[in-house]
Design a protein around this motif. Structure first.
Motif, PDB file in Angstrom:
ATOM      1  N   LYS A   9       0.808  -1.256   0.138  1.00  0.00           N
ATOM      2  CA  LYS A   9       0.002   0.091  -0.008  1.00  0.00           C
ATOM      3  C   LYS A   9       0.900   1.224  -0.229  1.00  0.00           C
ATOM      4  O   LYS A   9       0.813   2.366  -0.789  1.00  0.00           O
ATOM      5  N   ALA A  10       2.023   1.385   0.724  1.00  0.00           N
ATOM      6  CA  ALA A  10       2.739   2.276   0.815  1.00  0.00           C
ATOM      7  C   ALA A  10       3.455   2.564  -0.384  1.00  0.00           C
ATOM      8  O   ALA A  10       3.664   3.703  -0.802  1.00  0.00           O
ATOM      9  N   THR A  11       4.120   1.480  -1.143  1.00  0.00           N
ATOM     10  CA  THR A  11       4.623   1.468  -2.273  1.00  0.00           C
ATOM     11  C   THR A  11       3.729   2.054  -3.422  1.00  0.00           C
ATOM     12  O   THR A  11       4.201   3.013  -4.275  1.00  0.00           O
ATOM     13  N   VAL A  15       4.556   5.588  -5.418  1.00  0.00           N
ATOM     14  CA  VAL A  15       4.672   5.591  -6.901  1.00  0.00           C
ATOM     15  C   VAL A  15       3.392   6.505  -7.471  1.00  0.00           C
ATOM     16  O   VAL A  15       3.926   7.319  -8.520  1.00  0.00           O
ATOM     17  N   ARG A  16       2.306   6.307  -6.949  1.00  0.00           N
ATOM     18  CA  ARG A  16       1.361   7.355  -7.635  1.00  0.00           C
ATOM     19  C   ARG A  16       1.610   8.711  -7.407  1.00  0.00           C
ATOM     20  O   ARG A  16       1.562   9.555  -8.297  1.00  0.00           O
ATOM     21  N   THR A  17       2.358   9.062  -6.238  1.00  0.00           N
ATOM     22  CA  THR A  17       2.652  10.480  -5.645  1.00  0.00           C
ATOM     23  C   THR A  17       3.858  11.040  -6.844  1.00  0.00           C
ATOM     24  O   THR A  17       3.659  12.099  -7.621  1.00  0.00           O
ATOM     25  N   PHE A  18       4.705  10.141  -6.821  1.00  0.00           N
ATOM     26  CA  PHE A  18       5.910  10.393  -7.954  1.00  0.00           C
ATOM     27  C   PHE A  18       5.404  10.625  -9.069  1.00  0.00           C
ATOM     28  O   PHE A  18       5.759  11.878  -9.923  1.00  0.00           O
ATOM     29  N   PHE A  19       4.430  10.014 -10.031  1.00  0.00           N
ATOM     30  CA  PHE A  19       4.078  10.149 -11.216  1.00  0.00           C
ATOM     31  C   PHE A  19       3.073  11.241 -11.395  1.00  0.00           C
ATOM     32  O   PHE A  19       3.054  11.729 -12.245  1.00  0.00           O
TER      33      PHE A  19
END
Length: 60
Positions: A9-11, A15-19
């Motif tokens: 869930k954290a990963t 990843v969503r935040t990065f993109f």
């Protein structure tokens, strides 16, 4: 154990935040459009030169 278990869930959240936030900022700083980012294709890979003696081939 050498490899730690990933928190899925954290990963996914990171990843969503990065993109969504970081990736567009990095593209903007690099002056690159999102449409310019693409996967490499085989025609872009440099071709290996041959070790043949081309002058010898011409003479034969």
């Amino acid at each position: 154990m050498l490899v730690h278990k990933l928190d899925d869930k954290a990963t996914i959240k990171k990843v969503r935040t990065f993109f969504e936030k970081d990736f567009p900022k990095l593209l903007n700083m690099a002056h690159v459009s999102y449409l310019d980012v693409k996967s490499p294709i085989m025609s872009d890979v440099p071709k290996a030169s041959t070790n043949e003696n081309s002058m010898d081939n011409k003479m034969n």
